[in-house]
Motif scaffolding. Structure first.
Motif, PDB file in Angstrom:
ATOM      1  N   ALA A 178       0.836  -1.204   0.000  1.00 57.03           N
ATOM      2  CA  ALA A 178       0.000   0.000   0.000  1.00 57.03           C
ATOM      3  C   ALA A 178       0.871   1.253   0.000  1.00 57.03           C
ATOM      4  O   ALA A 178       1.869   1.320   0.720  1.00 57.03           O
ATOM      5  N   ARG A 179       0.466   2.234  -0.804  1.00 57.96           N
ATOM      6  CA  ARG A 179       1.205   3.500  -0.841  1.00 57.96           C
ATOM      7  C   ARG A 179       0.944   4.317   0.421  1.00 57.96           C
ATOM      8  O   ARG A 179       1.796   5.100   0.848  1.00 57.96           O
ATOM      9  N   SER A 180      -0.253   4.184   0.991  1.00 55.16           N
ATOM     10  CA  SER A 180      -0.563   4.877   2.242  1.00 55.16           C
ATOM     11  C   SER A 180      -1.421   3.967   3.115  1.00 55.16           C
ATOM     12  O   SER A 180      -2.188   3.139   2.597  1.00 55.16           O
ATOM     13  N   ALA A 181      -1.275   4.113   4.424  1.00 55.67           N
ATOM     14  CA  ALA A 181      -2.006   3.247   5.351  1.00 55.67           C
ATOM     15  C   ALA A 181      -2.183   3.936   6.696  1.00 55.67           C
ATOM     16  O   ALA A 181      -1.321   4.707   7.128  1.00 55.67           O
ATOM     17  N   VAL A 182      -3.303   3.645   7.339  1.00 58.10           N
ATOM     18  CA  VAL A 182      -3.574   4.124   8.697  1.00 58.10           C
ATOM     19  C   VAL A 182      -4.318   3.029   9.443  1.00 58.10           C
ATOM     20  O   VAL A 182      -5.233   2.411   8.896  1.00 58.10           O
ATOM     21  N   VAL A 183      -3.908   2.806  10.690  1.00 54.77           N
ATOM     22  CA  VAL A 183      -4.622   1.889  11.575  1.00 54.77           C
ATOM     23  C   VAL A 183      -4.973   2.656  12.844  1.00 54.77           C
ATOM     24  O   VAL A 183      -4.083   3.206  13.499  1.00 54.77           O
ATOM     25  N   LYS A 190       1.397   4.960   7.547  1.00 58.58           N
ATOM     26  CA  LYS A 190       2.375   5.087   6.467  1.00 58.58           C
ATOM     27  C   LYS A 190       1.831   6.110   5.476  1.00 58.58           C
ATOM     28  O   LYS A 190       0.780   5.894   4.879  1.00 58.58           O
ATOM     29  N   GLU A 191       2.492   7.219   5.336  1.00 60.97           N
ATOM     30  CA  GLU A 191       2.056   8.300   4.452  1.00 60.97           C
ATOM     31  C   GLU A 191       0.553   8.580   4.613  1.00 60.97           C
ATOM     32  O   GLU A 191      -0.203   8.544   3.637  1.00 60.97           O
ATOM     33  N   PRO A 192       0.106   8.856   5.839  1.00 60.46           N
ATOM     34  CA  PRO A 192      -1.336   8.991   6.107  1.00 60.46           C
ATOM     35  C   PRO A 192      -2.009  10.174   5.416  1.00 60.46           C
ATOM     36  O   PRO A 192      -3.211  10.161   5.182  1.00 60.46           O
ATOM     37  N   GLY A 238     -11.590  15.173  -9.560  1.00 60.16           N
ATOM     38  CA  GLY A 238     -11.438  16.110  -8.448  1.00 60.16           C
ATOM     39  C   GLY A 238     -11.815  15.567  -7.087  1.00 60.16           C
ATOM     40  O   GLY A 238     -11.585  16.221  -6.068  1.00 60.16           O
ATOM     41  N   ASN A 239     -12.397  14.362  -7.028  1.00 66.07           N
ATOM     42  CA  ASN A 239     -12.691  13.733  -5.731  1.00 66.07           C
ATOM     43  C   ASN A 239     -11.407  13.163  -5.145  1.00 66.07           C
ATOM     44  O   ASN A 239     -10.801  12.259  -5.728  1.00 66.07           O
ATOM     45  N   VAL A 240     -10.972  13.697  -4.010  1.00 67.01           N
ATOM     46  CA  VAL A 240      -9.727  13.212  -3.392  1.00 67.01           C
ATOM     47  C   VAL A 240      -9.931  13.018  -1.895  1.00 67.01           C
ATOM     48  O   VAL A 240     -10.790  13.654  -1.276  1.00 67.01           O
ATOM     49  N   THR A 241      -9.115  12.137  -1.333  1.00 63.33           N
ATOM     50  CA  THR A 241      -9.143  11.915   0.111  1.00 63.33           C
ATOM     51  C   THR A 241      -7.793  11.372   0.544  1.00 63.33           C
ATOM     52  O   THR A 241      -6.868  11.239  -0.268  1.00 63.33           O
ATOM     53  N   THR A 242      -7.653  11.063   1.826  1.00 64.25           N
ATOM     54  CA  THR A 242      -6.425  10.477   2.365  1.00 64.25           C
ATOM     55  C   THR A 242      -6.788   9.288   3.248  1.00 64.25           C
ATOM     56  O   THR A 242      -7.944   9.125   3.648  1.00 64.25           O
ATOM     57  N   ALA A 243      -5.792   8.488   3.571  1.00 66.94           N
ATOM     58  CA  ALA A 243      -6.021   7.342   4.461  1.00 66.94           C
ATOM     59  C   ALA A 243      -6.462   7.822   5.840  1.00 66.94           C
ATOM     60  O   ALA A 243      -7.364   7.244   6.453  1.00 66.94           O
ATOM     61  N   LYS A 244      -5.836   8.892   6.315  1.00 63.25           N
ATOM     62  CA  LYS A 244      -6.197   9.433   7.627  1.00 63.25           C
ATOM     63  C   LYS A 244      -7.648   9.904   7.639  1.00 63.25           C
ATOM     64  O   LYS A 244      -8.404   9.611   8.584  1.00 63.25           O
ATOM     65  N   ASP A 245      -8.055  10.639   6.605  1.00 62.75           N
ATOM     66  CA  ASP A 245      -9.422  11.150   6.534  1.00 62.75           C
ATOM     67  C   ASP A 245     -10.436  10.009   6.453  1.00 62.75           C
ATOM     68  O   ASP A 245     -11.506  10.065   7.067  1.00 62.75           O
TER      69      ASP A 245
END
Length: 402
Positions: free
Chosen positions: A56-61, A73-75, A189-196
């Motif tokens: 995974a390029r980004s991860a949050v637990v 990881k790159e949250p 244009g729809n974007v988000t992050t693992a943290k969000d």
């Protein structure tokens, strides 16, 4: 003679106590101070190696009940929002149902906009009537774009208004890296992050009435005309899973937000940009197991000698009860609860007037010398300052009670 025996016994006890203290001190000197590492199994792989080894390029637990981030990881890395946007539509729907403004049995009339959606869908016809419950099913398990559009319009009144509400709610949740441009998440244009996404899942998980829909593996809607298959394979392969959503695209890679419960812990894993569905599912399971195996919930215990009442000077009442405030369950390394120490300070007296909730001390929990939780000790009620009339009444009462 009895006195002499008592003195000898006391001396003997003191000698034994000194011997024990010296032995403990010597043992501690040899072994070193007790720390969290003493409770970590010898075969535990370094967490950093596991996180760095993810495809995974980004991860949050996160632990959802406390909001504690366990691993990441790159949250903050932004990625396509994709079907994650449907979780926000579900949240807005759940909140409307909870407030009584909407019910599962309410129906939505399919608009031209909903009918025009491409990609994953349940083939809704323009003008067709469909229940909110069936739309929730289509969005939870089927990732249906037409079902999502119809549900968003029912909740907000229009697709544009739905997007406004989605962005507003995201801002309230602190989802600072998220932007919605349409209710399905499929447009540009729809974007988000693992943290969000983890923040969104933690909020949505509060609505237990949606769990059966989010954990459904196979279902149908529209009298069997459309079949739903959940892309979140963990709903049938991981014990304790409670949702949420899996999807993928060529640009975003394989993505999943998965939640699960075990004991007191509720964990959310978000993985974005995995190399394949197989890697995504395996890594999600690995991180869920790692979270449950490594951490536990600690509920603060109050010391038996904590002051529960204090004197009030010059008040209509002679004393006021005290209670802790601001204490809540926290996440600690599994097996380290015995290392938690609690210390408190409290005022021996308060001067009237005393306000309800007035600070009368503090309570602090530490582990290895580090503060892990702190709160206040407060007055449980208001105590007014004694005036002349109240003083006379008390004097008369005391005289009559003699």
């Amino acid at each position: 003679m009895k006195i002499l025996r008592k003195i000898c016994s006391a001396v003997l006890c003191a000698a034994v106590a000194v011997f024990m203290v010296c032995s403990l001190a010597e043992g501690k000197e040899k072994a070193g101070a007790l720390s969290a590492e003493d409770f970590v199994p010898a075969d535990t792989v370094a967490v950093s190696d596991i996180i760095e080894g993810l495809t995974a390029r980004s991860a949050v637990v996160t632990e959802m009940t406390t909001g504690r981030v366990l691993f990441e990881k790159e949250p903050q890395e932004q990625c396509e929002c994709g079907h994650y946007a449907k979780l926000m539509v579900l949240l807005l729907t759940a909140e409307k149902i909870d407030s009584g403004e909407l019910s599962m049995s309410d129906t939505s009339v399919v608009s031209e906009y909903a009918n025009s959606q491409q990609g994953s869908q349940i083939w809704l016809d323009k003008g067709e009537k469909i229940s909110v419950e069936e739309l929730i099913k289509s969005v939870s398990a089927g990732n249906a774009n037409d079902g999502c559009a119809a549900l968003a319009e029912k909740v907000a009144g229009s697709a544009d208004k739905a997007v406004e509400l989605m962005n507003s709610r995201a801002k309230m949740l602190g989802m600072n890296g998220t932007v919605y441009t349409d209710c399905t998440g499929m447009g540009e244009g729809n974007v988000t992050t693992a943290k969000d996404t983890a923040l969104l899942c933690s909020e949505l998980a509060k609505y237990k009435n949606l769990t059966p829909y989010l954990t459904c593996w196979l279902d149908t809607v529209r009298d069997g005309k459309a079949e739903l298959v959940n892309l979140n394979r963990l709903v049938r392969t991981y014990k304790g899973v409670t949702g949420m959503k899996a999807w993928g695209s060529e640009k975003a890679g394989s993505c999943i937000a998965a939640t699960a419960e075990k004991g007191d812990m509720s964990v959310c894993v978000v993985l974005n940009g995995c190399d394949s569905q197989e890697d995504m599912n395996a890594e999600a399971k690995k991180l869920l197991n790692l979270a449950f195996d490594t951490y536990e919930i600690y509920t603060p215990e109050l010391p038996e000698d904590m002051i529960k009442e204090t004197v009030v000077c010059g008040g209509e009442e002679l004393s006021v009860k005290l209670a802790p405030e601001g204490l809540y369950p926290i996440v600690i390394p599994r097996g380290t609860y015995r290392m938690v120490e609690c210390n408190f300070t409290a005022e021996e007296k308060l001067d009237a007037p005393v306000k309800n909730g007035e600070t009368a001390g503090e309570i602090r929990y530490t582990m290895g010398g580090e503060v892990i939780l702190e709160g206040k000790i407060v007055a449980c009620k208001e105590v007014k300052k004694m005036n002349f009339i109240c003083g006379i009444k008390k004097l008369v009462y005391n005289l009559l009670s003699m």
